[in-house]
Write a protein that holds these residues in place. Structure first.
Motif, PDB file in Angstrom:
ATOM      1  N   ILE A  52      28.885-115.052 -83.248  1.00  0.00           N
ATOM      2  CA  ILE A  52      30.068-115.582 -83.959  1.00  0.00           C
ATOM      3  C   ILE A  52      30.574-114.564 -84.980  1.00  0.00           C
ATOM      4  CG2 ILE A  52      30.886-117.419 -85.518  1.00  0.00           C
ATOM      5  CD1 ILE A  52      30.481-118.175 -82.471  1.00  0.00           C
ATOM      6  N   ALA A  53      29.657-113.911 -85.674  1.00  0.00           N
ATOM      7  CA  ALA A  53      30.104-112.908 -86.653  1.00  0.00           C
ATOM      8  C   ALA A  53      30.863-111.787 -85.947  1.00  0.00           C
ATOM      9  CB  ALA A  53      28.906-112.350 -87.414  1.00  0.00           C
ATOM     10  N   SER A  54      30.432-111.415 -84.740  1.00  0.00           N
ATOM     11  CA  SER A  54      31.142-110.320 -84.072  1.00  0.00           C
ATOM     12  C   SER A  54      32.484-110.793 -83.523  1.00  0.00           C
ATOM     13  CB  SER A  54      30.246-109.647 -83.031  1.00  0.00           C
ATOM     14  OG  SER A  54      30.523-110.071 -81.754  1.00  0.00           O
ATOM     15  N   LEU A  55      32.594-112.061 -83.139  1.00  0.00           N
ATOM     16  CA  LEU A  55      33.902-112.579 -82.699  1.00  0.00           C
ATOM     17  C   LEU A  55      34.872-112.744 -83.868  1.00  0.00           C
ATOM     18  CD1 LEU A  55      33.051-115.409 -80.109  1.00  0.00           C
ATOM     19  CD2 LEU A  55      34.093-113.195 -79.634  1.00  0.00           C
ATOM     20  N   TYR A  56      34.330-113.097 -85.041  1.00  0.00           N
ATOM     21  CA  TYR A  56      35.191-113.413 -86.185  1.00  0.00           C
ATOM     22  C   TYR A  56      35.305-112.229 -87.164  1.00  0.00           C
ATOM     23  CZ  TYR A  56      36.035-118.165 -84.681  1.00  0.00           C
ATOM     24  OH  TYR A  56      36.470-119.261 -83.964  1.00  0.00           O
ATOM     25  N   GLY A  57      34.862-111.047 -86.747  1.00  0.00           N
ATOM     26  CA  GLY A  57      35.079-109.834 -87.546  1.00  0.00           C
ATOM     27  C   GLY A  57      34.331-109.815 -88.861  1.00  0.00           C
ATOM     28  N   ILE A  58      33.132-110.428 -88.903  1.00  0.00           N
ATOM     29  CA  ILE A  58      32.369-110.437 -90.163  1.00  0.00           C
ATOM     30  C   ILE A  58      30.931-109.954 -89.943  1.00  0.00           C
ATOM     31  CG2 ILE A  58      33.729-112.158 -91.438  1.00  0.00           C
ATOM     32  CD1 ILE A  58      31.724-114.305 -90.451  1.00  0.00           C
ATOM     33  N   LEU A  59      30.754-109.046 -88.996  1.00  0.00           N
ATOM     34  CA  LEU A  59      29.401-108.555 -88.690  1.00  0.00           C
ATOM     35  C   LEU A  59      29.047-107.433 -89.677  1.00  0.00           C
ATOM     36  CD1 LEU A  59      27.192-109.122 -86.567  1.00  0.00           C
ATOM     37  CD2 LEU A  59      28.210-107.351 -85.144  1.00  0.00           C
ATOM     38  N   THR A  60      28.599-107.822 -90.851  1.00  0.00           N
ATOM     39  CA  THR A  60      28.352-106.838 -91.917  1.00  0.00           C
ATOM     40  C   THR A  60      26.913-106.310 -91.840  1.00  0.00           C
ATOM     41  OG1 THR A  60      27.530-108.522 -93.433  1.00  0.00           O
ATOM     42  CG2 THR A  60      29.912-108.135 -93.435  1.00  0.00           C
ATOM     43  N   PRO A  61      26.637-105.137 -92.434  1.00  0.00           N
ATOM     44  CA  PRO A  61      25.270-104.595 -92.451  1.00  0.00           C
ATOM     45  C   PRO A  61      24.282-105.569 -93.123  1.00  0.00           C
ATOM     46  CG  PRO A  61      26.843-102.930 -93.171  1.00  0.00           C
ATOM     47  CD  PRO A  61      27.614-104.211 -93.032  1.00  0.00           C
ATOM     48  N   GLU A  62      24.756-106.300 -94.133  1.00  0.00           N
ATOM     49  CA  GLU A  62      23.886-107.264 -94.805  1.00  0.00           C
ATOM     50  C   GLU A  62      23.394-108.341 -93.816  1.00  0.00           C
ATOM     51  OE1 GLU A  62      24.211-109.744 -98.989  1.00  0.00           O
ATOM     52  OE2 GLU A  62      26.033-108.909 -98.104  1.00  0.00           O
ATOM     53  N   LEU A  63      24.302-108.705 -92.912  1.00  0.00           N
ATOM     54  CA  LEU A  63      23.988-109.748 -91.930  1.00  0.00           C
ATOM     55  C   LEU A  63      23.043-109.220 -90.847  1.00  0.00           C
ATOM     56  CD1 LEU A  63      25.185-112.631 -91.877  1.00  0.00           C
ATOM     57  CD2 LEU A  63      26.864-111.836 -90.240  1.00  0.00           C
ATOM     58  N   THR A  64      23.267-107.988 -90.411  1.00  0.00           N
ATOM     59  CA  THR A  64      22.504-107.467 -89.263  1.00  0.00           C
ATOM     60  C   THR A  64      21.164-106.853 -89.675  1.00  0.00           C
ATOM     61  OG1 THR A  64      23.690-105.375 -89.429  1.00  0.00           O
ATOM     62  CG2 THR A  64      24.552-106.970 -87.868  1.00  0.00           C
ATOM     63  N   PHE A  65      20.941-106.681 -90.967  1.00  0.00           N
ATOM     64  CA  PHE A  65      19.726-106.017 -91.436  1.00  0.00           C
ATOM     65  C   PHE A  65      18.461-106.669 -90.843  1.00  0.00           C
ATOM     66  CE2 PHE A  65      16.254-105.575 -94.536  1.00  0.00           C
ATOM     67  CZ  PHE A  65      16.172-104.183 -94.571  1.00  0.00           C
ATOM     68  N   GLY A  66      17.656-105.892 -90.146  1.00  0.00           N
ATOM     69  CA  GLY A  66      16.372-106.387 -89.612  1.00  0.00           C
ATOM     70  C   GLY A  66      16.454-107.135 -88.292  1.00  0.00           C
ATOM     71  N   VAL A  67      17.680-107.427 -87.829  1.00  0.00           N
ATOM     72  CA  VAL A  67      17.825-108.286 -86.645  1.00  0.00           C
ATOM     73  C   VAL A  67      17.238-107.629 -85.388  1.00  0.00           C
ATOM     74  CG1 VAL A  67      19.555-109.224 -85.026  1.00  0.00           C
ATOM     75  CG2 VAL A  67      19.729-109.721 -87.467  1.00  0.00           C
ATOM     76  N   ILE A  68      17.552-106.366 -85.162  1.00  0.00           N
ATOM     77  CA  ILE A  68      17.088-105.715 -83.921  1.00  0.00           C
ATOM     78  C   ILE A  68      15.559-105.603 -83.915  1.00  0.00           C
ATOM     79  CG2 ILE A  68      17.210-103.605 -82.510  1.00  0.00           C
ATOM     80  CD1 ILE A  68      19.735-105.447 -82.483  1.00  0.00           C
ATOM     81  N   GLU A  69      14.979-105.339 -85.066  1.00  0.00           N
ATOM     82  CA  GLU A  69      13.504-105.257 -85.150  1.00  0.00           C
ATOM     83  C   GLU A  69      12.909-106.620 -84.794  1.00  0.00           C
ATOM     84  OE1 GLU A  69      15.618-104.033 -87.350  1.00  0.00           O
ATOM     85  OE2 GLU A  69      15.155-101.887 -87.203  1.00  0.00           O
ATOM     86  N   PHE A  70      13.536-107.685 -85.297  1.00  0.00           N
ATOM     87  CA  PHE A  70      13.049-109.035 -84.990  1.00  0.00           C
ATOM     88  C   PHE A  70      13.159-109.304 -83.485  1.00  0.00           C
ATOM     89  CE2 PHE A  70      13.938-113.553 -84.201  1.00  0.00           C
ATOM     90  CZ  PHE A  70      12.770-114.117 -84.700  1.00  0.00           C
ATOM     91  N   VAL A  71      14.314-108.984 -82.915  1.00  0.00           N
ATOM     92  CA  VAL A  71      14.532-109.232 -81.483  1.00  0.00           C
ATOM     93  C   VAL A  71      13.489-108.461 -80.674  1.00  0.00           C
ATOM     94  CG1 VAL A  71      16.126-108.818 -79.548  1.00  0.00           C
ATOM     95  CG2 VAL A  71      16.987-109.763 -81.697  1.00  0.00           C
ATOM     96  N   ALA A  72      13.300-107.190 -80.977  1.00  0.00           N
ATOM     97  CA  ALA A  72      12.356-106.363 -80.208  1.00  0.00           C
ATOM     98  C   ALA A  72      10.945-106.962 -80.286  1.00  0.00           C
ATOM     99  CB  ALA A  72      12.369-104.929 -80.733  1.00  0.00           C
ATOM    100  N   ALA A  73      10.605-107.540 -81.429  1.00  0.00           N
ATOM    101  CA  ALA A  73       9.257-108.116 -81.601  1.00  0.00           C
ATOM    102  C   ALA A  73       9.094-109.411 -80.792  1.00  0.00           C
ATOM    103  CB  ALA A  73       8.989-108.374 -83.084  1.00  0.00           C
ATOM    104  N   CYS A  74      10.211-109.987 -80.335  1.00  0.00           N
ATOM    105  CA  CYS A  74      10.133-111.233 -79.551  1.00  0.00           C
ATOM    106  C   CYS A  74       9.908-110.966 -78.064  1.00  0.00           C
ATOM    107  CB  CYS A  74      11.414-112.063 -79.722  1.00  0.00           C
ATOM    108  SG  CYS A  74      11.614-112.728 -81.377  1.00  0.00           S
ATOM    109  N   GLN A  75       9.972-109.694 -77.626  1.00  0.00           N
ATOM    110  CA  GLN A  75       9.730-109.410 -76.198  1.00  0.00           C
ATOM    111  C   GLN A  75       8.235-109.593 -75.913  1.00  0.00           C
ATOM    112  OE1 GLN A  75      10.923-105.497 -74.637  1.00  0.00           O
ATOM    113  NE2 GLN A  75      11.347-106.444 -72.639  1.00  0.00           N
ATOM    114  N   THR A  76       7.926-110.301 -74.846  1.00  0.00           N
ATOM    115  CA  THR A  76       6.522-110.629 -74.576  1.00  0.00           C
ATOM    116  C   THR A  76       5.953-109.753 -73.457  1.00  0.00           C
ATOM    117  OG1 THR A  76       6.729-112.212 -72.750  1.00  0.00           O
ATOM    118  CG2 THR A  76       7.234-113.044 -74.955  1.00  0.00           C
ATOM    119  N   TYR A  77       4.672-109.936 -73.175  1.00  0.00           N
ATOM    120  CA  TYR A  77       4.003-109.178 -72.115  1.00  0.00           C
ATOM    121  C   TYR A  77       4.661-109.411 -70.754  1.00  0.00           C
ATOM    122  CZ  TYR A  77       1.961-113.621 -70.785  1.00  0.00           C
ATOM    123  OH  TYR A  77       1.811-114.925 -70.369  1.00  0.00           O
TER     124      TYR A  77
END
Ligand SMILES: CC(C)=CCC/C(C)=C/CC/C(C)=C/COP(=O)(O)OP(=O)(O)O
Ligand SMILES: [Zn+2]
Length: 410
Positions: A200-225
């Motif tokens: 939603i932030a990327s559709l509504y033009g509000i994808l700020t660094p404050e919002l995305t901070f740490g997100v990719i690291e979290f996503v990568a940690a959710c990948q399982t065996y």
């Protein structure tokens, strides 16, 4: 005397209950996979009269029945759906999106949808769109509300959203430890809710660094065996979360942070070899909604799979057309389950992706050529044109704002 086995085996002859329900599901699907060449002429005529086969005996998508079923859902819900009173924006999104895939005219619904969503904004209760009027804001219903407004696609719809208030709501629910997001105050934190925010932030033009901070690291940690993604690190991979994680990676252009061959293997093996549809997780049953949650992944990773689109698109569409449609209109999980608006939305979304792929592969339409539906964006699940339109709307606003500031400086 035969020695017992501990714990005792089921007495119905199956090694486990899971094996039994899998075999039953395969059998119920096989019963729907009609081989036209085996049918007597009389039965073919009946199926043609019912609209299920066209004049050339090809299976049809029952568009003329799905559209009224969906449209009716906006104006009337049976008593059994009372508990969905906290899901009003979801119904609006599911129905509008299913209708746009079927190329139906949305004009007559737009004003009431905008009015309903406007009234779900939860100002006094901390922001966000709630599931109904005077309900607490929730990330999932905020996601559904903002997507529905994007589908409506008019300035009046876009401007329902106070983007600064929306950004503040998102930031208020950011978890400082993981970088992911809570569903509501003290609510669960997971990759699905994080996807709601990022998309939603990327559709509504509000994808700020404050919002995305740490997100990719979290996503990568959710990948399982297994190669798929779970809701949180060290939890079971599932289609709903695998879609969420993969779509975040696509929006963020961050596929280099995960194991793509493992993800490719995971999603390829979630397509059921007999049924043709997808299961949500290993050793579970096929379900039409995973036609989207799992079926979007091949499209999202297509540029990394060396020219192979990792889905059997004909087999997938056969499941949708023959097992996923209710003859009266509406789509479903599997034979024997009743239609509903959630499944209608995601089965049609899965059909659209299966037909169009990532937009770079040739279109594949199983059954009647009239079964072709409109494309959907694999990361946002609204029409690709509506994605471009809403993003351009905010870009234009921003450049006008810059012009105004520059003019005021002259
Ligand atoms: C963006 C967004 C809102 C995403 C939603 C993603 C989604 C569909 C999550 C499903 C969650 C889940 C654990 C279902 C298992 O149900 P089950 O055990 O009844 O089903 P199963 O047997 O098929 O796993
Ligand atoms: Zn389902």
């Amino acid at each position: 005397m035969e020695l017992p086995v501990y714990p005792p085996l089921p007495t119905d002859g199956w090694p486990t209950p899971t094996t039994r329900v899998q075999a039953e599901t395969e059998a119920s699907c096989r019963a729907f996979f009609i081989d036209i060449s085996d049918l007597p002429q009389e039965e073919i005529h009946q199926l043609q009269k019912a609209g299920f086969l066209d004049q050339d005996e090809r299976v049809c998508l029952l568009k003329d029945r799905h559209v009224p079923y969906l449209a009716h859902g906006l104006e009337f819900l049976p008593a059994g759906f009372q508990s969905m009173d906290a899901s009003r924006p979801w119904f609006i999104y599911w129905i509008l999106h299913a209708l746009e895939i079927l190329d139906a005219d949305l004009t007559s619904f737009k004003a009431a949808c905008i009015n309903t969503i406007k009234r779900c904004w939860s100002d006094a209760l901390g922001g966000g769109f709630g599931g109904g009027i005077l309900q607490l804001g929730h990330m999932a219903t905020t996601y559904a509300s903002c997507l529905a407004l994007a589908i409506i696609g008019t300035p009046e719809a876009y401007d329902v959203v106070d983007r600064q208030a929306l950004l503040a709501f998102f930031l208020s629910l950011k978890d400082p430890v993981t970088g992911a997001f809570h569903a509501h105050e003290h609510g669960e934190v997971d990759v699905r809710i994080t996807y709601c925010v990022i998309s939603i932030a990327s559709l509504y033009g509000i994808l700020t660094p404050e919002l995305t901070f740490g997100v990719i690291e979290f996503v990568a940690a959710c990948q399982t065996y297994e190669g798929g993604f779970g809701p949180m690190p060290f939890q079971e991979a599932h289609g709903g979360y695998t879609f969420s994680a993969t779509a975040i990676l696509s929006i963020s252009n961050a596929f280099d942070r995960v194991n793509i061959p493992a993800l490719t293997h995971y999603v390829a093996f979630r397509q059921m070899s007999v049924e043709g549809g997808y299961q949500g997780r290993t050793n579970k049953l096929v379900d039409g909604c995973y036609s989207f949650w799992q079926g979007a992944v091949p499209a999202l990773i297509a540029q990394y799979t060396r020219g192979i689109y990792v889905s059997d698109r004909e087999l997938h569409q056969r499941y949708i057309l023959m097992c996923g449609q209710q003859i009266e209109g509406g789509l479903r999980d599997k034979p024997g389950k009743p239609r509903d608006h959630y499944h209608s939305c995601y089965v049609l979304s899965g059909l659209s992706l299966s037909q169009h792929g990532d937009g770079q592969v040739p279109i594949v339409v199983a059954g009647s050529p009239d079964n072709l539906v409109k494309p959907t964006h694999p990361a946002y699940n609204i029409s690709p044109d509506k994605v471009l339109l809403i993003q351009a709307y905010w870009d234009n606003k921003a450049s006008h704002r810059i012009e105004e500031v520059v003019e005021s400086m002259d």
